[in-house]
Motif scaffolding. Structure first.
Motif, mmCIF file in Angstrom:
data_model
loop_
_atom_site.group_PDB
_atom_site.id
_atom_site.type_symbol
_atom_site.label_atom_id
_atom_site.label_comp_id
_atom_site.label_asym_id
_atom_site.label_seq_id
_atom_site.Cartn_x
_atom_site.Cartn_y
_atom_site.Cartn_z
ATOM 1 N N SER A 164 -39.093 5.011 91.019
ATOM 2 C CA SER A 164 -38.863 5.712 89.991
ATOM 3 C C SER A 164 -40.164 6.338 89.396
ATOM 4 O O SER A 164 -39.965 7.010 88.232
ATOM 5 C CB SER A 164 -38.103 5.145 88.921
ATOM 6 N N LEU A 165 -41.202 6.037 90.110
ATOM 7 C CA LEU A 165 -42.483 6.619 89.754
ATOM 8 C C LEU A 165 -42.847 6.055 88.455
ATOM 9 O O LEU A 165 -43.605 6.750 87.770
ATOM 10 C CB LEU A 165 -42.580 8.155 89.693
ATOM 11 N N ALA A 166 -42.405 5.163 88.003
ATOM 12 C CA ALA A 166 -42.742 4.427 86.769
ATOM 13 C C ALA A 166 -44.133 3.625 87.048
ATOM 14 O O ALA A 166 -44.841 3.405 86.197
ATOM 15 C CB ALA A 166 -41.596 3.300 86.276
ATOM 16 N N ARG A 169 -45.639 4.311 82.562
ATOM 17 C CA ARG A 169 -44.803 4.197 81.444
ATOM 18 C C ARG A 169 -44.736 2.719 80.731
ATOM 19 O O ARG A 169 -44.833 1.871 81.689
ATOM 20 C CB ARG A 169 -43.670 4.848 81.490
ATOM 21 N N PRO A 170 -44.687 2.731 79.563
ATOM 22 C CA PRO A 170 -44.738 1.399 79.090
ATOM 23 C C PRO A 170 -43.526 0.557 79.241
ATOM 24 O O PRO A 170 -42.363 1.049 79.550
ATOM 25 C CB PRO A 170 -44.864 1.525 77.471
ATOM 26 N N TYR A 209 -44.296 -11.045 85.692
ATOM 27 C CA TYR A 209 -43.714 -10.162 84.689
ATOM 28 C C TYR A 209 -45.134 -9.483 83.975
ATOM 29 O O TYR A 209 -46.037 -10.052 83.699
ATOM 30 C CB TYR A 209 -42.796 -10.748 83.571
ATOM 31 N N VAL A 210 -45.148 -8.058 84.046
ATOM 32 C CA VAL A 210 -46.030 -7.457 83.601
ATOM 33 C C VAL A 210 -45.709 -6.685 82.233
ATOM 34 O O VAL A 210 -44.629 -5.840 82.264
ATOM 35 C CB VAL A 210 -46.446 -6.358 84.207
ATOM 36 N N LEU A 211 -46.192 -6.798 81.049
ATOM 37 C CA LEU A 211 -45.877 -6.033 79.853
ATOM 38 C C LEU A 211 -46.821 -4.785 79.776
ATOM 39 O O LEU A 211 -47.928 -4.989 79.689
ATOM 40 C CB LEU A 211 -45.655 -6.536 78.721
ATOM 41 N N VAL A 212 -46.283 -3.800 79.939
ATOM 42 C CA VAL A 212 -47.239 -2.567 79.927
ATOM 43 C C VAL A 212 -47.021 -2.084 78.341
ATOM 44 O O VAL A 212 -46.032 -1.569 78.034
ATOM 45 C CB VAL A 212 -46.820 -1.609 80.995
ATOM 46 N N LYS A 213 -48.320 -1.768 77.855
ATOM 47 C CA LYS A 213 -48.268 -1.013 76.326
ATOM 48 C C LYS A 213 -49.025 0.160 76.543
ATOM 49 O O LYS A 213 -49.926 0.232 77.427
ATOM 50 C CB LYS A 213 -49.119 -2.165 75.445
ATOM 51 N N GLY A 228 -45.942 -13.854 81.163
ATOM 52 C CA GLY A 228 -46.492 -12.878 82.384
ATOM 53 C C GLY A 228 -47.811 -12.577 81.945
ATOM 54 O O GLY A 228 -48.375 -13.105 81.186
ATOM 55 N N THR A 229 -48.138 -11.280 82.229
ATOM 56 C CA THR A 229 -49.478 -10.734 81.799
ATOM 57 C C THR A 229 -49.250 -9.669 81.293
ATOM 58 O O THR A 229 -48.276 -8.613 81.473
ATOM 59 C CB THR A 229 -50.246 -10.712 83.032
ATOM 60 N N GLN A 230 -50.494 -8.824 80.566
ATOM 61 C CA GLN A 230 -50.342 -7.740 79.741
ATOM 62 C C GLN A 230 -50.946 -6.661 80.465
ATOM 63 O O GLN A 230 -52.248 -7.072 81.111
ATOM 64 C CB GLN A 230 -50.731 -7.692 78.289
ATOM 65 N N ALA A 231 -50.803 -5.449 80.579
ATOM 66 C CA ALA A 231 -51.584 -4.211 80.996
ATOM 67 C C ALA A 231 -51.442 -3.113 80.389
ATOM 68 O O ALA A 231 -50.577 -2.852 79.632
ATOM 69 C CB ALA A 231 -51.030 -4.105 82.612
ATOM 70 N N ALA A 232 -52.371 -2.327 80.381
ATOM 71 C CA ALA A 232 -52.493 -1.119 79.561
ATOM 72 C C ALA A 232 -52.038 -0.003 80.550
ATOM 73 O O ALA A 232 -51.876 0.008 81.539
ATOM 74 C CB ALA A 232 -53.799 -0.788 79.136
#
Lengths: 142, 1363
Positions: free
Chosen positions: B1295-1297, B1327-1328, B1359-1363, B1248-1252
């Motif tokens: 859930s306001l995430a 949130r991550p 898919y987004v990975l939030v760090k 997927g991609t990553q997001a801050a």
């Protein structure tokens, strides 16, 4: 050994004797020699041929003397159920034989009413044996 | 046949009545056949047969031989329809001088035929002189001939000028018997011509001077009484001279009438007889008058025969073999042939004859009149013998004309005959009279009267001190049924014979029959005929033991012993039944199942279909109804009803192998019996392949009996005995009885019906007791010894293992032939334990134990029902209450483990390559046995199966091949191994490069998974369809992923517990059917297991490795599912995309997965190298699969097919400075094993991609319409947090995430054909973690409603990975 002859046989449905009585001999007291016994059996047996010939030619149950062999005579009586009474004698009167057959038939009917009676199985009733002897004594007083 | 000396001595026969007299007798010319020199008995019969065949010769056939040198005295000779009749009395009878010959010409011997066997005579002259001397014993003979058979060249060369009567026959070698027969015909015609000429000559030369007035008939007082007063008065009317003259002429005319009748001219005879009557009456010649009346009666009958063409030709009635015509008669001793010959020597009779004679008008009344007249005349002087003869002849005519209907009249006449008989003077006449009366009574069916008369005859014979042997012959007759055809002289017409035929001797009263047998016994003892004594005593003991007193039985036993001791050795082998023991046939037994022959059928495809012969019988009766009310009901627990043994072919034996028969033996007498030898008597009834003529010539032994000896105590009840033997030839065998040897005598004891056997009067039906049983015997079959060899095992304890050498368990099923008695003992099954799913690699060790090679064999496995050979009752499972403690539950149901279904794979190729298997050849055939249990049930399971080997020596394509079937029963006990506790599906991304790379690299990357059964590889079904599965699909439907080089696959993950007692290596893989020579199976079985690498490969799911699981431990294993190769993927995908992910589609997919995947275990005993590696495979439990199939999983498993009309995909955009935002490259956001949250660990790879965190991520959603029509799509965007990986669907927006900017709900796009639309929005994650953007609430509206219904949308989430 008795000189008179009076042998009574009831022949079942398959033409084999189901009852035999030598009405002259008194119980165990006397006995006939083998040859005479065989002769009586052979003559009675041979008389069945004559009975077969005559039974359908008459409406009467009593067939009278059906067969003769030398001085021996065979009188026959055929019941409605085709059971044959044969009497081997040496010249008894027809009337007494007819009466004898009628009385024996009456007693035999009671035997037949036994639910366990089979017209092919031998009659082993001692009472019947005694009654036949009694009837014989009453009709053939010599 | 030796020359009898009796021919020289012409003793006088003190008898006036001729036995078997008929009205035809005066027309028969007596011809005696005499042997000249020595002649073997068999040839003698053949030669006699050639002559007696011509008993009747038509006059018209004599035309060419007859030379009328002067005018014939027979003016009315019927040349067209008449015939000469010959009678052939036996020589012994013919030499005796008949007292009545002056009265009757037909009682003189008028012809002599000598039979000379050439090889036994030195020269012809000597033989002819002997014949000449013999002929002198028959001075009345008119014609003589000497037939010389089988002349040698020397015989032929001799001068025969002085031998006018010699007739030489051609040797058999030159022309065979047919030539002899035709020669005999010519010779007999010549003989008949000579006879006719002789009769004519006599007629021409006859004169009153030839007549003797002082014959026996005039002088003897035995024939008639003294002269009556009336005769005396008549005498005085004429002078003595006149009387004498009239008497001479009267007698002459009577004799001429007789000769005319013999010459076949009844009209002439009637003329002469009429004259004779007139003359005889005038001179009171009573006997001749009566005889002339009788002669007229005979002439009338013969005339009727001639007129009505009743006479048969001599050729048509050629059946002169007495043995053929005689009905089966229970004879005590073989009767001398003379009496038989005398009886069969009449040419009158037969159905056609009597039918023709019945057509004659007023025949009966004419004959009756003549005989009445005769009787009136004869009665004057009481000529009893003639009266008896006339009566007998009349009775026989009546029987012929009316049959049984004449019974009454016959009875009366016979009574008269018997009465008259008392007045007969000669003992012999008296006896003949009784015997004739008895015979006539038998002919009209008065069998009882017949027996009486015969008994009388025996008594008379005994009392008159006649020879005991003759008495014995009479006594024997009483035990025989009336020989209707023969005793009647074939006079019996087509009248109903039912009574006569049915009322056999057994119908007589027991006492009467007993009397007859006693008569025979007594006479036989007097006559010293030990064989007859034996037979009679045997019969009494066998049939009348009920009527005999014990003392009589014992005396009979002593008689038997005495007879046995005195019997000559030649007679010790008795043909017929003997004394007890009584025998009854229960049934022939088939051999043990593995030795029984089986029918191997070859069907059109060349495949063997095997049916047991017993089954094939039932298979033939094809019935359209399932329920057959006539089928015998099988009652559980009861003994199987005994199959009727009489059914031919129901039992099959094998040539050269032991066969057994169940027999009941009984000794009802009070005498103990010692049976020295008891064997089965079996007759070979032929073989279809052997011609009947050849079968008769086969003399070699066909049966080898196995004798037994036994001691039967007195009054032994019916006892079962097994008798054995060995058939030595193929074909149909009839078990006719037993050969018994006791007291030094052996006899054949036939089977008794069981009703008679057990003394049941009413004939209660009892099984068995057949008169005979037929058994078919097949050619020798090969014999194979089959053993199942099982390798040692370490995974399961060996339970109830049979004690066998080393660690190898086996079961031998091939018993040697002598051991066949233990036939029905069931073979102990092989008991083995295995872990569930274990694939047992066993061997079938096949060795040829027979003498024939095996050229066809086939192995089969049959699973039996659980009710069969189950192990003994097991204790109740833990927690169960012992039955003893609970009386109310005493009859507790025994615990039975469930039944596992077992399959087998046999290496047929290996087996077939080893064929044909020669003598003592061996082959070891590998075999795989496996049960298809599902890995969810933890309990133990059982399975009963039988491994069968069917084999034959040869295969006959045209006929059914007979072979054998060996069966090894196997009882398998399965212990728990793996229990699957959970199944889950996960999305897994793989770099497209990894899939799309060249084959070698792909193989390298998938090597590990491929051995686990990755479905990517071409499956065993070869259903890898390249057009649908790989390249095009990915390119089209997963455009976004393809661009990024990522493909989506589904991973199935299975959680299991090791319930076995040993540690197992477990993995999940493609399900492979165990098969020999299958590459997949070989790969599975042989390759070492790959262990989980320490460094996880990103492209492989976390659990896609083999894992070692200790006993009782959990394990999770996984593998990749490529749904493109699933056969029903398109159909299922359609269902899924239409929102119909209902139970049906889940169930179908689950089933497909069950078929495709299996969880494997493997065990390797590191401590014992001898124990091979054991492998097991268990299908996945379907219920768990259904449960795990969520919508997401279904979408992954069944993606819309290639060319789906709509797709929605998301892409993250990244804004470069000064440029428009460009799509981000996809990268792996999660590798297997990556910790997502504290609780969650990624098992799969996701891209997927990553997001801050907190920064907005630009997203573009693209909707493609690949279809050809315009469509309207309404949809919304959803964002799921990482919990969805664990199966929980929490929407991040709710859930306001995450917070989104832009339109993401209620989106609607109208898309033209092959157009796309873009929606852009920004998402800020608060949130991550891992998030997934996807489309939801997709609503498609098409112009064409049908299209809309069918529209399917492919959604590619991001898919987004939030760090």
């Amino acid at each position: 050994m008795s000189s008179t002859v009076l042998t009574f046989v009831i022949v079942g449905l398959d033409d084999h004797p189901i009852f035999e009585a030598d009405l002259v001999l008194r119980g165990e007291a006397g006995s006939r020699d083998d040859r005479t016994q065989y002769l009586h059996q052979f003559v009675l047996h041979a008389a069945l041929d004559a009975v077969e010939d005559q039974q359908w030619q008459s409406t009467n149950m009593n067939l009278g003397v059906v067969d003769k062999f030398n001085n021996l005579q065979v009188s026959a009586f055929v019941t409605a159920a085709q059971i044959k009474f044969l009497l081997l004698h040496d010249g008894r009167s027809d009337d007494s034989i007819r009466q004898f057959f009628r009385d024996v038939h009456e007693v035999f009917l009671k035997v037949m009413m036994n639910p366990f009676f089979s017209p092919k199985a031998p009659v082993k009733s001692n009472a019947f044996h005694q009654r036949v002897r009694a009837i014989s004594r009453s009709h053939f007083r010599s | 046949m030796s020359r009898k000396t009796s021919s020289a001595s012409s003793q006088q026969l003190m008898r006036l009545i001729e036995p078997g007299v008929t009205l035809f007798r005066p027309a028969e010319i007596p011809v005696v056949i005499v042997p000249v020199g020595q002649c073997p008995p068999g040839l003698w019969l053949q030669y006699v047969g050639l002559v007696t065949k011509h008993r009747q010769i038509e006059l018209q056939l004599l035309r060419s031989f007859y030379k009328e040198q002067q005018k014939s005295p027979f003016t009315h000779l019927p040349w067209k329809a008449g015939a000469l009749h010959f009678r052939f009395p036996p020589e012994s009878v013919a030499v005796q001088k008949d007292l009545m010959t002056p009265l009757y010409t037909h009682r003189k011997v008028l012809g002599v035929i000598g039979i000379c066997h050439g090889p036994a005579s030195q020269d012809v002259k000597e033989a002819y002189e002997l014949f000449d001397r013999t002929c002198r014993a028959f001075p009345d003979a008119i014609a003589q001939r000497c037939f010389f058979f089988e002349p040698s060249d020397a015989h032929v060369a001799e001068d025969k000028t002085e031998m006018p009567e010699l007739m030489m026959f051609p040797p058999t070698e030159s022309g065979g018997t047919e030539q002899l027969s035709s020669h005999a015909e010519v010779v007999m015609l010549d003989f008949a011509t000579a006879m006719l000429s002789g009769l004519e000559r006599w007629m021409l030369t006859a004169g009153p001077a030839m007549i003797d007035l002082n014959t026996f008939c005039d002088t003897s007082d035995k024939l008639m009484s003294s002269v009556s007063v009336l005769d005396e008065v008549q005498k005085r009317l004429y002078t003595d001279e006149e009387m004498t003259r009239k008497r001479r002429y009267g007698r002459l005319q009577k004799a001429m009438g007789d000769v005319s009748l013999l010459a076949g001219s009844p009209a002439d005879a009637i003329e002469h007889y009429s004259t004779a009557i007139d003359l005889s009456k005038a001179c009171a010649d009573v006997v001749w008058t009566g005889a002339a009346f009788g002669g007229i009666a005979s002439a009338k009958v013969l005339e009727a025969c001639t007129e009505n063409r009743a006479l048969r030709s001599g050729h048509s009635q050629a059946s002169s073999e007495p043995a053929v015509r005689r009905p089966p008669v229970v004879r005590l001793q073989a009767e001398d042939m003379s009496s038989v010959e005398s009886r069969v020597s009449s040419g009158f009779g037969g159905l056609e004859f009597w039918d023709a004679l019945r057509q004659a008008k007023s025949l009966e009344s004419d004959v009756r009149y003549q005989l009445t007249e005769a009787r009136i005349v004869l009665r004057r002087r009481s000529v009893i013998p003639l009266m008896v003869e006339h009566d007998l002849a009349w009775v026989r005519l009546l029987i012929g004309l009316h049959g049984m209907r004449a019974r009454k009249e016959v009875n009366e006449i016979v009574s008269g005959i018997v009465e008259m008989g008392a007045a007969l003077q000669y003992t012999e006449d008296k006896l003949t009279n009784i015997m004739e009366a008895a015979q006539v009574m038998g002919m009209v069916g008065s069998l009882r009267k017949r027996v009486l008369l015969l008994w009388q005859a025996v008594e008379f014979s005994r009392s008159s001190e006649r020879p005991n042997l003759t008495t014995l012959q009479i006594a024997r007759k009483a035990l025989e049924p009336p020989d209707l055809l023969e005793e009647a002289g074939e006079e019996h017409s087509g009248a109903p014979l039912g009574l006569a035929a049915s009322a056999g001797p057994s119908q007589h009263w027991s006492a009467v029959r007993c009397g007859c047998i006693e008569g025979v016994l007594a006479t036989a003892i007097l006559a010293g005929q030990h064989a007859d004594v034996w037979e009679a005593a045997s019969m009494l003991l066998r049939e009348h033991w009920r009527e005999l007193a014990p003392s009589r039985q014992q005396s009979l036993q002593r008689t038997l012993e005495a007879a046995a001791n005195q019997m000559p050795d030649g007679e010790r082998k008795r043909p017929g039944p003997g004394p007890p023991p009584l025998l009854s046939l229960l049934r022939p037994l088939a051999g043990p199942p593995h030795l029984q022959p089986h029918c191997m059928l070859l069907d059109v495809h060349g495949m063997h279909r095997l049916l047991s012969i017993a089954e094939s019988g039932s298979a033939k009766s094809i019935n359209p109804f399932i329920y057959n009310p006539f089928r015998p009901v099988k009652v559980k627990g009861s003994e199987e009803p005994i199959a009727p043994a009489s059914e031919a072919g129901s039992i099959c034996w094998i040539c050269g192998e032991s066969a057994s028969v169940e027999v009941e033996i009984r000794n009802p007498t009070v005498i103990p019996i010692k049976v020295e030898r008891l064997t089965l008597d079996v007759e070979w009834a032929g073989h279809p392949s052997v011609a009947v003529a050849d079968q008769k010539l086969m003399t070699q032994a066909k049966w080898k009996p196995n004798p037994v000896a036994m001691w039967l105590p007195a009054e032994t009840p019916a006892t079962k005995v097994m008798l054995t033997g060995m058939p030595l030839r193929a074909g149909l065998f009839t078990i006719t009885g037993c050969l018994v040897t006791a007291m030094g005598v052996s006899w054949k004891q036939p089977w008794l019906p069981r009703t008679a056997f057990s003394g049941q009067q009413n004939g209660t039906k009892a099984p068995g007791g057949h008169a005979q049983a037929q058994v078919s015997v097949v050619d020798p079959l090969p014999l194979i010894r089959v053993r199942v060899e099982t390798p040692p095992t370490s995974v399961a304890p060996q339970i109830e293992q049979r004690a066998l050498p080393s660690s190898e368990s086996s079961s031998e099923t091939a018993a040697a032939a002598p051991k066949a008695q233990e036939a029905n003992a069931s073979i102990e099954p092989i008991r083995a334990s295995a872990l569930k799913g274990q694939i047992l690699s066993w061997w079938l060790s096949i060795s040829n134990a027979g003498k024939l090679p095996v050229s066809a064999a086939m192995v089969g496995v049959e699973q039996q029902s659980s009710a069969g050979a189950m192990p003994a009752q097991r204790p109740l499972p833990a927690g169960g209450v012992p039955a003893a403690d609970m009386p109310s539950m005493a009859p507790s149901v025994p615990y039975r483990p469930p039944v596992a279904h077992v399959k087998a794979a046999v290496d047929e190729r290996h087996l077939q390559s080893a064929l044909p298997l020669g003598q003592s050849g061996r082959v070891k055939v590998p075999m795989l046995l496996y049960a298809t249990q599902v890995a969810s049930y933890t309990g133990e399971e059982d399975a009963n199966l039988s491994i069968s080997l069917e084999y034959a020596a040869t295969i006959d394509a045209s006929n059914d091949t007979i072979g054998r079937k060996s069966t090894v029963p196997v009882h398998l006990h399965f212990l728990p191994s793996l229990e699957v506790t959970g199944v889950s599906f996960h999305e897994h991304h793989m770099p497209a490069a990894a899939r799309g790379r060249d084959t070698s690299s792909r193989d390298a990357s998938l090597r590990r998974t491929s051995s686990l059964g990755d479905i990517d590889r071409s499956s065993s079904g070869g259903s890898n369809r390249p057009g649908q599965s790989d390249a095009p699909g990915l390119e089209n439907s997963a455009a976004v992923y393809t661009k990024s080089g990522v493909s989506r696959v589904c991973v199935v993950e299975v959680e299991a517990v090791n319930s076995a007692a040993v540690g197992l290596q477990v993995w999940l893989g493609r399900r492979v059917t165990p098969e020999h020579h299958s590459a997949d199976w070989q790969a599975l079985a042989d390759s070492p297991r790959p262990w989980a690498p320490k460094a996880a490969d990103a492209s492989v799911p976390l659990h896609a490795h083999c894992k070692l699981v200790p006993a009782g431990q959990h394990v999770t294993v996984a593998c990749i599912v490529d749904c493109a190769t699933m056969p029903h993927s398109e159909r299922l995908a359609g269902m899924v995309s239409m929102g119909r992910a209902d139970f049906v589609s889940k169930d179908l997919i689950a089933e497909e997965l069950c078929n495709r995947f299996a969880i494997y275990w493997r065990h390797e005993d590191l401590h014992d190298a001898a124990i091979p590696v054991e492998i097991g495979a268990l299908p996945l439990p379907r219920d768990l699969l259904v449960k795990a199939l969520s919508t997401q999983a279904l979408t992954l498993l069944c993606p819309p097919p290639v060319g789906g009309p709509l797709s929605i995909s998301f892409q993250a955009l990244q804004s470069a400075p000064g440029k428009d935002a460009v799509p981000c490259e996809l990268q792996e956001v999660f590798a297997p094993g990556t910790v997502i949250t504290d609780m969650t660990q990624s098992r799969v790879s996701l891209w997927g991609t990553q997001a801050a965190l907190g920064s907005a991520l630009l997203i573009t959603a693209q909707v493609y319409n690949f279809g050809e029509t315009r469509q309207t799509v309404g949809w919304s965007v959803s964002c799921w947090d990482s919990n969805f990986l664990a199966g929980e669907a929490n929407c991040a927006f709710d859930s306001l995430a995450a917070a989104a900017a832009g339109q993401f709900a209620g989106l609607k796009d109208e898309l033209e054909a092959r157009a796309q639309a873009c929606k852009k929005f920004a998402v800020t994650f608060l949130r991550p973690g891992l998030f997934c953007l996807s489309a939801k609430e997709v609503m498609v509206t098409a112009e064409n409603p049908k299209m809309a219904k069918a529209a399917r949308t492919t959604i590619f989430p991001l898919y987004v990975l939030v760090k």
